[in-house]
Design a protein around this motif. Structure first.
Motif, PDB file in Angstrom:
ATOM      1  N   LEU A 238       0.984  -1.235  -0.003  1.00 32.53           N
ATOM      2  CA  LEU A 238       0.176   0.118   0.125  1.00 32.53           C
ATOM      3  C   LEU A 238       0.781   1.109   0.065  1.00 32.53           C
ATOM      4  CD1 LEU A 238      -3.381   0.470   0.729  1.00 32.53           C
ATOM      5  CD2 LEU A 238      -1.974   2.221   2.169  1.00 32.53           C
ATOM      6  N   THR A 239       1.933   1.478   0.947  1.00 39.60           N
ATOM      7  CA  THR A 239       2.640   2.573   0.993  1.00 39.60           C
ATOM      8  C   THR A 239       3.614   2.718  -0.312  1.00 39.60           C
ATOM      9  OG1 THR A 239       4.207   1.472   2.513  1.00 39.60           O
ATOM     10  CG2 THR A 239       2.352   2.681   3.312  1.00 39.60           C
ATOM     11  N   GLY A 247       0.678   6.861  -3.373  1.00 39.45           N
ATOM     12  CA  GLY A 247      -0.215   7.684  -2.609  1.00 39.45           C
ATOM     13  C   GLY A 247      -1.442   7.866  -3.284  1.00 39.45           C
ATOM     14  N   ALA A 250      -3.485   4.578  -3.391  1.00 33.98           N
ATOM     15  CA  ALA A 250      -4.162   4.583  -2.014  1.00 33.98           C
ATOM     16  C   ALA A 250      -5.347   5.394  -1.971  1.00 33.98           C
ATOM     17  CB  ALA A 250      -3.156   4.825  -1.015  1.00 33.98           C
ATOM     18  N   TYR A 251      -5.156   6.547  -2.497  1.00 30.60           N
ATOM     19  CA  TYR A 251      -6.262   7.612  -2.408  1.00 30.60           C
ATOM     20  C   TYR A 251      -7.535   7.018  -3.369  1.00 30.60           C
ATOM     21  CZ  TYR A 251      -8.595  12.099  -2.642  1.00 30.60           C
ATOM     22  OH  TYR A 251      -9.156  13.258  -2.856  1.00 30.60           O
ATOM     23  N   ARG A 252      -7.022   6.872  -4.769  1.00 32.08           N
ATOM     24  CA  ARG A 252      -8.034   6.290  -5.510  1.00 32.08           C
ATOM     25  C   ARG A 252      -8.625   4.958  -5.345  1.00 32.08           C
ATOM     26  NH1 ARG A 252      -9.335   9.812  -9.375  1.00 32.08           N
ATOM     27  NH2 ARG A 252      -7.772  11.515  -9.870  1.00 32.08           N
ATOM     28  N   GLY A 254      -7.514   2.414  -2.883  1.00 31.74           N
ATOM     29  CA  GLY A 254      -7.699   2.089  -1.562  1.00 31.74           C
ATOM     30  C   GLY A 254      -7.163   0.669  -1.209  1.00 31.74           C
ATOM     31  N   VAL A 306      -9.499  -0.883   1.864  1.00 31.64           N
ATOM     32  CA  VAL A 306      -8.981  -1.227   3.221  1.00 31.64           C
ATOM     33  C   VAL A 306      -9.357   0.113   4.278  1.00 31.64           C
ATOM     34  CG1 VAL A 306      -7.053  -2.343   2.562  1.00 31.64           C
ATOM     35  CG2 VAL A 306      -6.734  -0.123   3.187  1.00 31.64           C
ATOM     36  N   PHE A 307      -9.971   1.306   3.736  1.00 34.98           N
ATOM     37  CA  PHE A 307      -9.941   2.419   4.675  1.00 34.98           C
ATOM     38  C   PHE A 307     -11.455   2.696   4.978  1.00 34.98           C
ATOM     39  CE2 PHE A 307      -6.190   3.282   1.842  1.00 34.98           C
ATOM     40  CZ  PHE A 307      -5.360   3.306   3.035  1.00 34.98           C
TER      41      PHE A 307
ATOM     42  N   ARG B 232     -10.766   8.610   1.804  1.00 32.46           N
ATOM     43  CA  ARG B 232      -9.788   9.124   1.221  1.00 32.46           C
ATOM     44  C   ARG B 232      -8.636   9.695   2.177  1.00 32.46           C
ATOM     45  NH1 ARG B 232     -11.744  11.084  -4.720  1.00 32.46           N
ATOM     46  NH2 ARG B 232     -11.434   9.053  -5.732  1.00 32.46           N
ATOM     47  N   ASN B 234      -8.389   8.977   5.296  1.00 31.57           N
ATOM     48  CA  ASN B 234      -7.585   7.823   5.938  1.00 31.57           C
ATOM     49  C   ASN B 234      -6.725   7.103   4.869  1.00 31.57           C
ATOM     50  OD1 ASN B 234      -9.441   7.566   7.961  1.00 31.57           O
ATOM     51  ND2 ASN B 234     -10.787   6.160   7.168  1.00 31.57           N
ATOM     52  N   ALA B 235      -6.708   7.037   3.584  1.00 27.22           N
ATOM     53  CA  ALA B 235      -5.477   6.642   2.904  1.00 27.22           C
ATOM     54  C   ALA B 235      -4.654   7.369   2.884  1.00 27.22           C
ATOM     55  CB  ALA B 235      -6.186   6.782   1.339  1.00 27.22           C
ATOM     56  N   LEU B 238      -2.673   7.151   6.326  1.00 21.13           N
ATOM     57  CA  LEU B 238      -1.948   5.869   6.094  1.00 21.13           C
ATOM     58  C   LEU B 238      -0.703   6.140   5.393  1.00 21.13           C
ATOM     59  CD1 LEU B 238      -2.706   2.582   6.876  1.00 21.13           C
ATOM     60  CD2 LEU B 238      -1.371   2.843   4.577  1.00 21.13           C
TER      61      LEU B 238
END
Lengths: 308, 308, 308, 308
Positions: A238-239, A247, A250-252, A254, A306-307, B232, B234-235, B238
């Motif tokens: 994820l990171t 990023g 993860a934002y779009r 998740g 996951v969020f 988002r 939350n993303a 993280l």
């Protein structure tokens, strides 16, 4: 769960007009000659149901997606001491940047940028010959996917070997800091070969299922890694799984995922399913443009994130 | 759920011998003089149950934790155009680095590093006076926590104003690229004041509850943001919430969170609970050392992780 | 030496068709509104003969050329301890870069980049008020040029003060590392004012004569600095006088020199003459494009070069 | 000129107590095993008089000093187009930094840092075999020094080849940007061999005499390069000859020079003399510590400086 098939089919249909967008990797002929309009998607739920659409059973070069498998192997061999050799922070830089290595004395930021995966290849070698290490990697991926037909495309490996100057630069640079323990040629031999694994979306989704199911392959019942380790590999995906587009992903989307310049992305919805998508055109960060969109649509329509 | 209280008490007990570890922020007297052995933890489940231990009702300076609230406000005012002014990628650098700004023409990588939060303060101003903007922020946080007693510590704001040279450097640098629309003094006035919010662990956990509950405060029933926006935010927490220790936090704790140099960390277990911890000693990335450990223990013992 | 007048006239004539090339600095109106076709050149030999052409008696904003004068003053006050505050290496970066400052904890590479000259302003202040320090600088330049009419253009200083965000960033950044001893506003007050000195080519050449004559003004007989210090200031101009175009200038012209964004360049042929040229259009390194060419022609035709 | 012999003897005597200071290069055994107390100095005036002291006739590994000779050869073959491949600005970085290469797409800043000299080796190759190119370099240096006994130490070249990971990194990195036209192994073969030239101070001073005499060897009468080119090579040595200690060397010594990690420095007093010094201990920039001091003393006592 007929809904999921409808969702997958819908994504396939909606993306048809956009196939061909993005820039196909062209640094070796084997990648450059792939049909840019290919698109495949496979979703496998943790109870073993398979939903797929498009070119989901056409093999493609998984490239950096393979870094998840070699990391898993290295953690199996070396445990937490793996992290003496490679960090676990997003790099904030491009996949092949060397700047951070100079500032941090040859220790790569994470195992998913090129330098980090080269360090992981060094750990997988662990005193063996490149041939043995490559054999071990293939066996491991076949075991994960429960599919003995998975193989490396030798012409891809050879091309990378002949033109991968940037990776030779990265490996020699780390070697100059004493951060590789095997000869540069051996380490890169392993690296170029695991990047040359050819797999289908369905095989890739199979091989990722253990990460969606707490470290155990729910179909075979085999425990691959502990629950904690599965969580942690997901965290790293994820990171750090999409270079300097992590990023954004993860934002779009998740979901934890790992992309490759062959246009594949492997993603995990913990407790629910594993997914693989493939579309060769890349965005400016080197991640599959249409593949990212497909995963964004999938996450939106299933509510998988996951969020929340 | 008596278990959770037992877990929280257990964490408090187990960490007693280590209180005082880490380095308390000392760049202003108000932070330097805090008792380094303070420790508080509050967990609030989405059904409103509160579990707490230690100094969970002692106010402390929340510092950068406040960046989550101003980001939420800015997104409310400007929607997705917010991202024209600030990125959403991990920076790979320290919280106050200016290098990336020079290479990327004054656009900060994400809203949680100092430069990014300063850009967000500019967006929150939106033509108003600093006093109005600060008032709006306070009202918003009080609304989130459902607690009218929350206030800014004016002596902290004043000290930051007097000595925050690095932040003046960042703001002027962005201004030189035309990336701030209000006077530097106004923007930093807002920034220094929201960083000076004083809150208790319990207040902080309350104010984060909407992020654990799909954007709606489950206690008041008020919708704060859409479900998608909650996911988002939350993303972003993280991938970027702990500066160049974000990867580490995701690896060890596996929950979205945001830290501040006052020693506070606010974290979210989506669908389950919000958490706030406080312990003033910081690790080398500027995140609470004992606070991070407490969250790692909480995640391990509850099984809460976004990654499985 | 009628030859020298012919050379100067020839340069003036040959460059006529190219006047207007380059990009005039436009960050403040006072610089932006200068006629881009202005061109002046004055050569003064160490025996006091003056050769000039074009707009050699029109005052212009000398900007960074003034950094040579403030460095000379700072060395007079603080001697070699000056180098505790600023280095003497080429920076390899643009005149206003902040990256090096972050990597080297707020100590600028050399006194001729903006950050370094700001540190020098701090040293010139030495406990005095900005007004006193500015007065001292003006008196010093008048003394060097033996011309009481030299003055600062207050509108230029005021404009820089109002819009010099980048310099505010640099100064605050150094302050955050404890590398300035006076308030940022005072230091920048001095800096903006000395950059706003208005001088003609002839005045500028006069004021540089001591550097061509071993530290002594050969016209007045006054010793300004020791012979060793004159050599060393010349060395600094040669290695650092043109930002990241310093190597190019040494290669093409081969004389110590210092440029300013107002389009002026002051140069020194040790043992022979001092020179000042002025043409507002700048090259991509921020140095006068036509001015550099004029000096290259002068060096070629006179044979003046420190390198043979 | 008996004075000069007295000066040279005096320097030798005064530095005796300090011999052994600095850190001898130890990355290959051939350099590590050199006696750290060796010291030699040779001055040759443009009229051919030789003044020497200490170990001035003991051969040592000239390492990067050789970059002046290969640059001269490349300029002879390619003229000013040489500068399409390498810049002529100080780098502001260490001799073996790769950061600048990434930011500037594989074009090295100048021909005297490692990356730049590797690019120059590529230009010297010009379609020939490494053996031919190396032969040409040896013949050129013998011609300059008028001494057929000069040779390469093959064990040094071999050691560098076996352990020069950083240089392999630099070369592969440039190759990845298409900035080398020959195979990396060939280019580095040339590079490692010319760095392995073994010469005495007297031979080195002889070979630099053309740069002190406007491009013509005053002893043989042979013109090596044009007067302009001699000036320009001197300019490059002054601005870039000592890596990120170049400004310091210009400030303290004031003469164009080039250093090598073997402890040698070759310097030029235009119109007066060439000089070579040797002392193995290095300062923190990788330049001979005692050698730099010897040249500073020589410049101070003779009054030789390009800056007055």
């Amino acid at each position: 769960m007929e809904d999921l098939q409808a969702i997958v089919d819908g994504i396939h249909a909606k993306l048809q007009p956009r196939l061909g967008e993005g820039k196909v990797a062209d640094y070796i002929p084997q990648l450059a000659h792939v049909d840019p309009k290919k698109f495949g998607i496979t979703v496998i739920t943790v109870d073993g149901k398979v939903f797929k659409a498009g070119d989901s059973d056409t093999p493609f070069s998984i490239q950096s997606v393979s870094k998840v498998f070699t990391l898993t192997l290295a953690l199996g061999k070396h445990g937490e001491t793996t992290w003496n050799r490679v960090g676990r922070e997003p790099s904030g830089s491009a996949f092949n940047s060397i700047v951070q290595l100079e500032h941090e004395e040859g220790k790569p930021r994470n195992p998913f940028i090129n330098a980090g995966a080269i360090a992981i290849s060094d750990l997988v070698l662990a005193g063996h010959t490149p041939r043995e290490a490559i054999g071990e990697i293939i066996r491991f991926v076949r075991y994960l996917a429960d599919d003995e037909s998975i193989a490396i495309d030798p012409s891809v490996a050879k091309s990378e070997q002949a033109t991968g100057y940037r990776n030779f630069a990265l490996a020699n640079f780390m070697r100059s800091f004493g951060k590789l323990t095997h000869p540069v040629e051996h380490v890169l031999g392993v690296y170029f070969h695991h990047c040359a694994l050819a797999m289908t979306c369905t095989q890739l989704a199979h091989s990722a299922l253990f990460l969606a199911a707490g470290g155990r392959n729910p179909l075979t019942g085999h425990r691959v890694v502990s629950e904690q380790r599965a969580r942690r590999i997901n965290a790293l995906m994820l990171t750090c799984g999409h270079y300097d587009g992590s990023g954004e992903f993860a934002y779009r989307v998740g979901l934890p995922g790992k992309s490759g310049v062959g246009g594949g992305i492997m993603a995990v919805a913990p407790g629910k399913a594993s997914v693989a998508v493939w579309s060769p055109g890349l965005n400016h960060n080197g991640n599959s443009l249409i593949g990212s969109l497909a995963l964004e649509m999938l996450a939106a329509e299933t509510g998988w994130s996951v969020f929340d």
